[in-house]
Scaffold this motif. Structure first.
Motif: not given
Ligand code: FES
Ligand code: SF4
Length: 248
Positions: A57-67, A81-83
């Motif tokens: 979703d956010c692609r900036e490390g804040i939504c937690g979706a990219c698991s 870092v997130t994915t």
């Molecule tokens: S896409 Fe939101 S934290 Fe990675």
């Protein structure tokens, strides 16, 4: 870079999944991991194949979706870092990268790399809030003095983005780090004390109901957490739980 991707493909929750191999070329170090998957998906779409489903979703490390589980590690080989913030410079030309969804019964696969993490939302709904009268008589939060260390610790606990890497990293598939972060952010503040007893009892009960495992203090969750959520939060939640159980 030329890479070989081994990606988990699974049509739906009922279907049997398998790892499929995809060669990919022209990947630059400055690309994010998700941008690399975008390149693959463009290629698949152009060939008339089904793109790989992954959550973001956010692609900036804040939504937690990219698991994603990357070479066996939640969010891959980098730390904190997130994915979506993982850069391809962490890999070398010629590498083979295995990409799987987070594995936990409480996170069933929806399709390919996307899992259903609504179990976390149900834990949050069981008590991860403060009931406030919003009738217009609400006192400004700044009028309640809060010790600086408690404010900082609460803020740090509140940085948990609910990604689920702690669960995926744990051999017991425990959700203690996530739940403890959500309990701690309120337990440390005067505003959170009012509902503290029900909060910890209800959130832990929901965590157990969702089928997450027990914590045996291996510490794998803390190592893989992209937000550096500390194990101290688990110790705090255990104290909160004990004191709430004695009251109850
Ligand atoms: S896409 Fe939101 S934290 Fe990675
Ligand atoms: S505690 Fe860390 S790893 Fe677990 S859900 Fe929160 S941010 Fe993700």
């Amino acid at each position: 870079m030329k890479l070989t991707l081994k990606i988990w493909r699974q049509k739906n929750n009922k279907a049997k999944g398998e790892l499929k191999t995809y060669p990919i070329d022209g990947i630059e170090g400055d690309m994010s991991f998700l941008e690399m998957l975008d390149v693959l998906n463009e290629e698949l779409i152009n060939k008339g194949d089904e793109p790989v489903v992954f959550d973001h979703d956010c692609r900036e490390g804040i939504c937690g979706a990219c698991s994603l589980q990357i070479n066996g590690e939640p969010h891959g080989p980098d730390r904190l870092v997130t994915t979506c913030q993982l850069h391809m410079r962490m890999f070398k030309d010629g590498d083979t990268i295995t990409i799987e969804p987070f594995r936990a019964n409480a996170f069933p696969v929806i399709k390919d790399l996307m899992v259903d993490r609504t179990s976390f939302e149900r834990i949050q709904q069981a008590g991860g809030y403060v009931s406030v009268n919003t009738s217009g008589n609400t006192i400004d939060a700044n009028t309640i003095p809060v010790n600086k260390q408690d404010a900082d610790d609460s803020f740090n606990a509140a940085t948990c983005i609910g990604c689920g890497a702690c669960v995926a990293a744990c051999k017991n598939v425990s959700a203690m780090l996530f739940t403890a972060a959500k309990v701690s952010q309120f337990a440390l503040l005067p505003q959170g004390k009012v509902e503290a007893t029900e909060r910890v009892l209800n959130m832990v009960a929901q965590m157990d109901k969702e089928g997450f495992g027990n914590c045996t203090n291996t510490g794998a969750c803390e190592i893989e957490c992209p937000k550096g959520i500390s194990l101290e939060n688990i110790a705090r939640m255990n104290r909160e739980y004990l004191s709430a159980s004695l009251k109850g």
